[in-house]
Scaffold this motif. Structure first.
Motif, PDB file in Angstrom:
ATOM      1  N   PHE B 161       0.713  -1.195  -0.163  1.00 36.51           N
ATOM      2  CA  PHE B 161       0.039   0.152  -0.135  1.00 36.51           C
ATOM      3  C   PHE B 161       0.959   1.272  -0.078  1.00 36.51           C
ATOM      4  O   PHE B 161       0.868   2.246  -0.703  1.00 36.51           O
ATOM      5  CB  PHE B 161      -0.921  -0.009   1.248  1.00 36.51           C
ATOM      6  CG  PHE B 161      -1.963   0.972   1.330  1.00 36.51           C
ATOM      7  CD1 PHE B 161      -3.003   1.133   0.546  1.00 36.51           C
ATOM      8  CD2 PHE B 161      -1.506   2.254   1.972  1.00 36.51           C
ATOM      9  CE1 PHE B 161      -4.058   2.066   0.494  1.00 36.51           C
ATOM     10  CE2 PHE B 161      -2.484   3.331   2.250  1.00 36.51           C
ATOM     11  CZ  PHE B 161      -3.499   3.394   1.361  1.00 36.51           C
ATOM     12  N   ALA B 162       1.970   1.358   0.795  1.00 39.19           N
ATOM     13  CA  ALA B 162       2.743   2.357   1.066  1.00 39.19           C
ATOM     14  C   ALA B 162       3.709   2.651  -0.406  1.00 39.19           C
ATOM     15  O   ALA B 162       3.764   3.800  -0.755  1.00 39.19           O
ATOM     16  CB  ALA B 162       3.924   2.144   2.162  1.00 39.19           C
ATOM     17  N   VAL B 163       3.795   1.542  -0.866  1.00 39.77           N
ATOM     18  CA  VAL B 163       4.831   1.823  -2.397  1.00 39.77           C
ATOM     19  C   VAL B 163       3.673   2.480  -3.295  1.00 39.77           C
ATOM     20  O   VAL B 163       3.921   3.456  -4.038  1.00 39.77           O
ATOM     21  CB  VAL B 163       5.256   0.350  -2.741  1.00 39.77           C
ATOM     22  CG1 VAL B 163       5.775   0.610  -4.082  1.00 39.77           C
ATOM     23  CG2 VAL B 163       6.510  -0.042  -1.913  1.00 39.77           C
ATOM     24  N   GLY B 164       2.543   1.887  -3.096  1.00 34.78           N
ATOM     25  CA  GLY B 164       1.454   2.394  -4.370  1.00 34.78           C
ATOM     26  C   GLY B 164       1.250   3.897  -3.917  1.00 34.78           C
ATOM     27  O   GLY B 164       1.184   4.682  -4.612  1.00 34.78           O
ATOM     28  N   ALA B 165       1.229   4.257  -2.738  1.00 32.34           N
ATOM     29  CA  ALA B 165       0.930   5.826  -2.603  1.00 32.34           C
ATOM     30  C   ALA B 165       2.162   6.587  -2.688  1.00 32.34           C
ATOM     31  O   ALA B 165       1.962   7.600  -3.354  1.00 32.34           O
ATOM     32  CB  ALA B 165       0.683   5.879  -0.815  1.00 32.34           C
ATOM     33  N   LEU B 166       3.395   5.716  -2.527  1.00 26.83           N
ATOM     34  CA  LEU B 166       4.414   6.811  -2.935  1.00 26.83           C
ATOM     35  C   LEU B 166       4.600   6.956  -4.459  1.00 26.83           C
ATOM     36  O   LEU B 166       4.935   8.033  -4.892  1.00 26.83           O
ATOM     37  CB  LEU B 166       5.820   6.048  -2.354  1.00 26.83           C
ATOM     38  CG  LEU B 166       7.063   6.760  -2.524  1.00 26.83           C
ATOM     39  CD1 LEU B 166       7.035   8.088  -1.738  1.00 26.83           C
ATOM     40  CD2 LEU B 166       8.249   6.056  -2.447  1.00 26.83           C
ATOM     41  N   ILE B 167       3.963   5.794  -5.283  1.00 19.77           N
ATOM     42  CA  ILE B 167       4.048   6.421  -6.763  1.00 19.77           C
ATOM     43  C   ILE B 167       2.982   7.652  -6.981  1.00 19.77           C
ATOM     44  O   ILE B 167       3.328   8.148  -7.822  1.00 19.77           O
ATOM     45  CB  ILE B 167       3.560   4.935  -7.366  1.00 19.77           C
ATOM     46  CG1 ILE B 167       4.587   3.932  -7.320  1.00 19.77           C
ATOM     47  CG2 ILE B 167       3.226   5.243  -8.827  1.00 19.77           C
ATOM     48  CD1 ILE B 167       4.276   2.693  -7.869  1.00 19.77           C
ATOM     49  N   GLY B 168       2.043   7.518  -6.258  1.00 22.51           N
ATOM     50  CA  GLY B 168       0.931   8.551  -6.416  1.00 22.51           C
ATOM     51  C   GLY B 168       1.589   9.923  -6.147  1.00 22.51           C
ATOM     52  O   GLY B 168       1.349  11.154  -6.951  1.00 22.51           O
ATOM     53  N   VAL B 169       2.624   9.994  -5.054  1.00 25.55           N
ATOM     54  CA  VAL B 169       3.228  11.168  -4.661  1.00 25.55           C
ATOM     55  C   VAL B 169       4.188  11.569  -5.697  1.00 25.55           C
ATOM     56  O   VAL B 169       4.367  12.528  -6.309  1.00 25.55           O
ATOM     57  CB  VAL B 169       3.802  11.105  -3.267  1.00 25.55           C
ATOM     58  CG1 VAL B 169       4.747  12.289  -3.008  1.00 25.55           C
ATOM     59  CG2 VAL B 169       2.770  10.664  -2.393  1.00 25.55           C
ATOM     60  N   ILE B 170       4.892  10.484  -6.444  1.00 24.84           N
ATOM     61  CA  ILE B 170       5.890  10.960  -7.406  1.00 24.84           C
ATOM     62  C   ILE B 170       5.142  11.305  -8.538  1.00 24.84           C
ATOM     63  O   ILE B 170       5.544  12.425  -9.256  1.00 24.84           O
ATOM     64  CB  ILE B 170       6.466   9.661  -7.765  1.00 24.84           C
ATOM     65  CG1 ILE B 170       7.609   9.170  -6.539  1.00 24.84           C
ATOM     66  CG2 ILE B 170       7.454   9.803  -8.853  1.00 24.84           C
ATOM     67  CD1 ILE B 170       8.243   7.795  -6.487  1.00 24.84           C
ATOM     68  N   VAL B 171       3.940  10.936  -9.072  1.00 27.92           N
ATOM     69  CA  VAL B 171       3.255  11.282 -10.251  1.00 27.92           C
ATOM     70  C   VAL B 171       2.760  12.544  -9.844  1.00 27.92           C
ATOM     71  O   VAL B 171       2.877  13.395 -11.031  1.00 27.92           O
ATOM     72  CB  VAL B 171       2.060  10.352 -10.318  1.00 27.92           C
ATOM     73  CG1 VAL B 171       1.197  10.864 -11.501  1.00 27.92           C
ATOM     74  CG2 VAL B 171       2.553   8.940 -10.836  1.00 27.92           C
ATOM     75  N   PHE B 172       2.436  13.081  -8.755  1.00 25.21           N
ATOM     76  CA  PHE B 172       2.014  14.349  -8.318  1.00 25.21           C
ATOM     77  C   PHE B 172       3.153  15.552  -8.764  1.00 25.21           C
ATOM     78  O   PHE B 172       3.164  16.363  -9.565  1.00 25.21           O
ATOM     79  CB  PHE B 172       1.702  14.415  -6.999  1.00 25.21           C
ATOM     80  CG  PHE B 172       1.482  15.747  -6.421  1.00 25.21           C
ATOM     81  CD1 PHE B 172       0.383  16.466  -6.696  1.00 25.21           C
ATOM     82  CD2 PHE B 172       2.469  16.458  -5.528  1.00 25.21           C
ATOM     83  CE1 PHE B 172       0.145  17.887  -6.077  1.00 25.21           C
ATOM     84  CE2 PHE B 172       2.437  17.750  -5.020  1.00 25.21           C
ATOM     85  CZ  PHE B 172       1.329  18.468  -5.484  1.00 25.21           C
ATOM     86  N   PHE B 173       4.342  15.090  -8.101  1.00 24.67           N
ATOM     87  CA  PHE B 173       5.550  16.182  -8.339  1.00 24.67           C
ATOM     88  C   PHE B 173       6.046  15.999  -9.897  1.00 24.67           C
ATOM     89  O   PHE B 173       6.144  17.108 -10.456  1.00 24.67           O
ATOM     90  CB  PHE B 173       6.908  15.206  -7.752  1.00 24.67           C
ATOM     91  CG  PHE B 173       6.819  16.053  -6.332  1.00 24.67           C
ATOM     92  CD1 PHE B 173       7.141  17.149  -5.865  1.00 24.67           C
ATOM     93  CD2 PHE B 173       6.507  14.936  -5.128  1.00 24.67           C
ATOM     94  CE1 PHE B 173       6.708  17.729  -4.536  1.00 24.67           C
ATOM     95  CE2 PHE B 173       6.600  15.471  -3.828  1.00 24.67           C
ATOM     96  CZ  PHE B 173       6.921  16.741  -3.426  1.00 24.67           C
ATOM     97  N   ALA B 174       5.541  14.902 -10.604  1.00 22.11           N
ATOM     98  CA  ALA B 174       5.977  14.897 -12.048  1.00 22.11           C
ATOM     99  C   ALA B 174       4.874  15.919 -12.803  1.00 22.11           C
ATOM    100  O   ALA B 174       5.350  16.638 -13.682  1.00 22.11           O
ATOM    101  CB  ALA B 174       6.019  13.479 -12.679  1.00 22.11           C
ATOM    102  N   THR B 175       3.578  15.771 -12.377  1.00 21.11           N
ATOM    103  CA  THR B 175       2.910  16.500 -12.744  1.00 21.11           C
ATOM    104  C   THR B 175       2.976  17.907 -12.511  1.00 21.11           C
ATOM    105  O   THR B 175       2.524  18.954 -13.589  1.00 21.11           O
ATOM    106  CB  THR B 175       1.292  16.485 -12.379  1.00 21.11           C
ATOM    107  OG1 THR B 175       1.204  14.794 -12.697  1.00 21.11           O
ATOM    108  CG2 THR B 175       0.256  17.025 -12.978  1.00 21.11           C
TER     109      THR B 175
END
Ligand code: HEM
Ligand SMILES: [Cu+2]
Lengths: 61, 575
Positions: B161-175
């Protein structure tokens, strides 16, 4: 870090030229600089300091 | 860099599908929209599960009812913590990060496939965690302190779950990088996005701490490591457990600003001041993790005090700034809207029938008065011992995370469903009442748990009558009364929660379609709602109503703070 700084300067075609932007606003406009300090502060003051204190508790025999 | 620059060469029109929102004029990209929908739906599903568990817990802790047997109580309590605190909140936050980056900045989402991978990992993790907990071998509470040992699936599920959430955060910064590179906005990002950046930064530290501690604990559960030092665990675990609450704070404060902008056209009083307050969060808020360790003998007072007082008070000050500027912005906007009579016409004539506004304002008031003040008390080293590990602690954090965060997220959902799902809210007459019912219940459980905790009732305890215990202890009748009132409030909270789930699921499935010409909203946005995606300050400080409210807040705070010191002095038996 240098790279991100350059990125901030890239948008010279914007209405508010970066040169006119106050220094503090330029810091706040740089999410990666904020990310760096936001992770470093708690890592040093909370995690590392805390872990060092626990590590230095003498072990009972 | 190169990948981003390719997107920059004017391909965006051909490759990415955009529509223009007819209510806000924002450009909304298709993948961003679908990702927001998926994360929001998952959030609501886990809220439903976790809320049901919460009701069962509260009914068990109501001494006259004591619904579940002891083993089920602890199992359900573990499930409650995980589903609401982790899954509901974090799914919603990922939706919010995508909203605050892609939608508010009018950008496409970066790497949508990667974002879907993150979503998938989060779903797998959350389902697996529920499976592990319900199977019965992982009744370790969501804090999972060693030497208590859960089944290895439990730790693995949280890691996924945490890795998935971290991916979401990375996508946010990339956006953010994409939006900047493709010039979808000018100058500085709007304040709501800045608040989301704050949340995302705290999320990086949170998820990193989680990984540092959960991976070895998982290996321990597999028998590959001989043991986990309990104090070491607590330090690193609370780097995650507490900081995740600060993601919530940054996120729900952004939502306050967003809803104020979209329902009454409020602009921040001062961009500078509000951003400075968020900066204080980035710098200092996470240090407060140490308040969970104030009773640990292995850590020095210097570490405790630096982390929970000196530095932390700068973050507390930041919260007070937001507590002043959000109602201040509403007041200023309402005065502009023509409600200028007396000190409070701006407030009495506010859109109280719009669940987005009423939920936001109640969240603001209860977060400040219930969650905020008591948090400062609990985070003070000397006062902490008065209430440590009593049910006062869950009382306090239901004030922050339920009456504050959850209510704000519910309020935001009433805006997200029409704008992103393009379906109108069903049964507006009922929807109008939902925030009040939930707010009443949430405020009630917070206050009554704190009342019982002040009388010494422990948290996470199945039977305060101590039947069959070797050392009997008799709690005062008032403590029983408080736990009963808590049970009644829980019924209100659960009713409000169920109503929310039904209204939202019903609206998403059966709500009137809004993607047709001439469609109107049941809960209309303000004509100036576009200020949500602009940089700019109100720059007025003639706010007599807000100044009065803030004065009342400070007096309450000071009074309650000193009452607790007085109380501490009375239990000090040496003289
Ligand atoms: C219907 C609404 C809810 C009710 C009636 C409710 C009630 C309760 C009760 C009675 C406890 C047990 C206290 C104890 O025995 O120690 C508890 C624990 C807890 N609740 Fe809730 N709650 C609700 C919603 C929520 C929400 C929305 C969140 C988070 C966003 C939340 C987070 C927690 C957490 C983290 C715990 C601590 C679990 C533990 O000690 O391991 N609750 N809740
Ligand atoms: Cu905390």
């Amino acid at each position: 870090m240098g790279k991100t700084d350059n990125d901030a300067q890239d948008n010279s075609d914007e209405p508010l030229a970066p040169a006119d932007t106050p220094a503090m606003q330029r810091i706040l406009d740089n999410p990666f600089l904020l990310l760096f300090i936001g992770v470093t502060m708690p890592t040093v003051l909370y995690l590392l300091w805390g872990v060092m204190e626990v590590a230095s508790i003498p072990v009972a025999y | 860099m190169t990948a981003i620059e390719i997107g920059h060469i004017g391909t965006s029109g051909a490759q990415y599908q955009y529509r223009t929102c007819k209510f806000t004029g924002r450009r909304v990209e298709r993948s961003a929209e679908l990702l927001i929908r998926a994360n929001a739906v998952a959030a609501v599903v886990f809220l439903a599960v976790g809320g049901l568990f919460g009701l069962l817990v509260a009914l068990t802790r109501w001494p006259a009812v004591q619904l579940l047997p002891a083993d089920w109580f602890y199992l359900v309590l573990t499930g409650h913590g995980a589903n609401v605190l982790l899954f509901w909140i974090i799914f919603f936050e990922i939706a919010l990060l995508y909203f605050a980056s892609a939608v508010i900045l009018g950008s496409r989402i970066a790497t949508p496939k990667f974002a879907w991978l993150g979503f998938l990992l989060m779903i797998v993790g959350a389902v697996m965690a529920n499976y592990a907990v319900l199977k019965g071998d992982s009744t370790v509470m969501f804090t999972s302190y060693p030497p208590m040992l859960a089944e290895h699936w439990f730790y693995l599920s949280l890691i996924l779950f945490a890795v998935g959430a971290l991916i979401g955060v990375i996508v946010f910064f990339a956006t953010l990088v994409v939006a900047k590179a493709e010039n979808t906005y000018n100058g500085s990002v709007p304040l709501v996005t800045f608040g989301a950046i704050t949340a995302a930064i705290i999320a990086v530290f949170t998820l990193a701490s989680g990984a540092i501690i959960l991976v070895p604990t998982w290996l321990w559960s597999l028998g590959l490591i001989s043991g986990i030092d309990t104090l070491m665990y607590k330090i690193v675990w609370w780097g995650m457990g507490h900081s995740s609450q600060q993601i919530n704070v940054a996120a729900h404060i952004s939502i306050w600003y967003a809803i104020a902008a979209m329902t009454v056209g409020a602009k921040p009083l001062s961009e500078k001041v509000s951003r400075f307050a968020f900066l204080m969060y980035i710098l200092f808020l996470q240090l407060a993790s140490a308040h969970h360790l104030l009773a640990e003998p292995g850590l020095s007072s210097a570490w405790k005090i630096v982390n929970t007082s000196y530095m932390m008070y700068l973050a507390v000050m930041a919260s007070m700034i937001h507590g002043l500027t959000v109602p201040g912005a509403v007041e200023a906007a309402q005065r502009r809207n023509g409600y200028t009579r007396g000190w409070f016409e701006w407030l009495t004539k506010a859109p109280w029938g719009n669940p987005a506004f009423s939920g936001m304002f109640m969240s603001l008031v209860m977060f400040g008065f219930i969650g905020g003040i008591t948090g400062v008390i609990l985070g003070t080293e000397q006062l902490n011992v008065l209430m440590h590990n009593t049910i006062y602690v869950p009382g306090h954090f239901h004030g922050t995370v339920v009456a504050g965060t959850t209510l704000a997220f519910m309020a935001m959902t009433y805006i997200v469903v029409p704008l992103i799902f393009q379906r109108d809210i069903i049964l507006p007459g009922l929807a109008k009442w939902q925030p009040y019912i939930f707010g009443l219940g949430a405020g009630g459980i917070s206050l009554f748990m704190m009342g019982a905790g002040t009388l010494g009732v422990p948290r996470r305890h199945w039977d305060i009558a101590m039947t069959d215990a070797a050392n009997a202890y008799e709690f005062s009748p008032a403590a029983y009364l408080m736990m009963g009132l808590n049970g009644i409030s829980a019924i209100f909270a659960a009713t409000g929660g169920l109503l929310f789930v039904l209204l939202i699921v019903g609206s998403v499935l059966f709500g009137r379609r809004l993607d047709v010409p001439g469609a109107k909203l049941n809960f209309p946005l303000h004509d100036d709602s576009k200020v949500v995606s602009q940089y700019g300050s109100e720059a007025t400080f003639k706010l007599p109503g807000t100044v009065t409210l803030v004065t009342i807040f400070f007096l309450t705070f000071i009074l309650y703070y000193f009452v607790n010191w007085k109380y501490l002095s009375e239990i000090w038996q040496f003289n």
